[in-house]
Design an enzyme around this catalytic site. Structure first.
Site, short mmCIF file in Angstrom:
data_model
loop_
_atom_site.label_atom_id
_atom_site.label_comp_id
_atom_site.label_asym_id
_atom_site.label_seq_id
_atom_site.Cartn_x
_atom_site.Cartn_y
_atom_site.Cartn_z
N SER A 67 0.80 -1.22 0.00
CA SER A 67 0.00 0.00 0.00
C SER A 67 0.83 1.27 0.00
O SER A 67 0.31 2.35 -0.28
CB SER A 67 -0.94 0.02 1.21
OG SER A 67 -0.22 0.21 2.42
N LYS A 110 1.03 4.53 6.71
CA LYS A 110 0.33 5.42 5.78
C LYS A 110 0.98 6.79 5.80
O LYS A 110 1.87 7.07 6.60
CB LYS A 110 -1.15 5.54 6.17
CG LYS A 110 -1.91 4.23 6.28
CD LYS A 110 -2.05 3.50 4.95
CE LYS A 110 -2.73 2.15 5.10
NZ LYS A 110 -2.78 1.39 3.82
#
Length: 208
Positions: A67, A110
């Site tokens: 991700s 993230k």
């Protein structure tokens, strides 16, 4: 020839070295329970120190998934620092380790793309922050071309909006699973700041 008077009296005889018998003392052996207690205390202190370092200073964390490609690769070991978030708050653009509600202590990596009070919008894969387009050089062409749109979202007080750099393949605040709608995470869910990649050694680098 010495006379009797010239003979030395016993008390006047030169001192002779006293003969002593050296005895080697055997060190007293500690009882087994005391040895065990010493080991337990030593190990306990080591655990406490290691816990303090991981909680307050830094810890290594392994990347699991894609991700954050191409900023971070699956399997790489990151160095995550803690002090800046103990005395301050995450900043826009920081790569962070965070938790999600309902996912326990699972770590996610993230990037912060929205801080408290920001209005976040995505049009044709372009991020807008407070109405202005954001230059995101860390995004890799070809990984963010699915035409993702997100209506304007206001980040609440004490909240942070996070997303993966591989926007086409990242589960994050844009598509938060908890209620199926965009949702920022609480400040206390951000656990550390990703600063370096430490392994593999031939890929060591700083993270921005």
């Amino acid at each position: 020839m010495q006379t009797q008077d010239e003979q030395l009296k016993p008390e006047e005889q030169p001192d002779k070295p006293q003969e002593t018998q050296e005895t080697q003392e055997t060190p007293e052996k500690k009882p087994l329970w005391r040895e065990l207690l010493s080991w337990v205390v030593t190990l306990g202190m080591a655990v406490v120190i290691a816990f303090a370092i991981r909680t307050l200073l830094f810890e290594p964390v392994r990347v699991d998934g894609e991700s954050m490609c191409d900023t971070l690769q699956d399997g790489e070991i990151m160095i995550v620092t803690k002090p800046e978030y103990l005395i301050g708050d995450p900043q826009f653009g920081d790569v962070v380790i965070c938790h999600y509600p309902g996912r326990g202590n699972t770590n996610f990596v993230k990037r912060v793309i929205g801080t408290p009070g920001d209005v976040i919008e995505i049009r044709d894969d372009v991020l807008y922050r407070n109405g202005e387009p954001v230059d995101e050089p860390y995004l890799t062409p070809g990984r963010n071309d699915k035409g993702f749109d997100m209506a304007p979202y206001t980040v609440g007080e004490g909240k942070y909006f996070v997303a993966g750099d591989n926007r086409d393949n990242s589960h994050d605040s844009r598509n938060y699973y908890y209620n199926g709608m965009p949702e920022a995470i609480d400040r206390d869910m951000i656990k550390g700041h990703v600063r370096w990649v430490a392994f593999p050694f031939d890929h060591m680098r700083g993270i921005e």
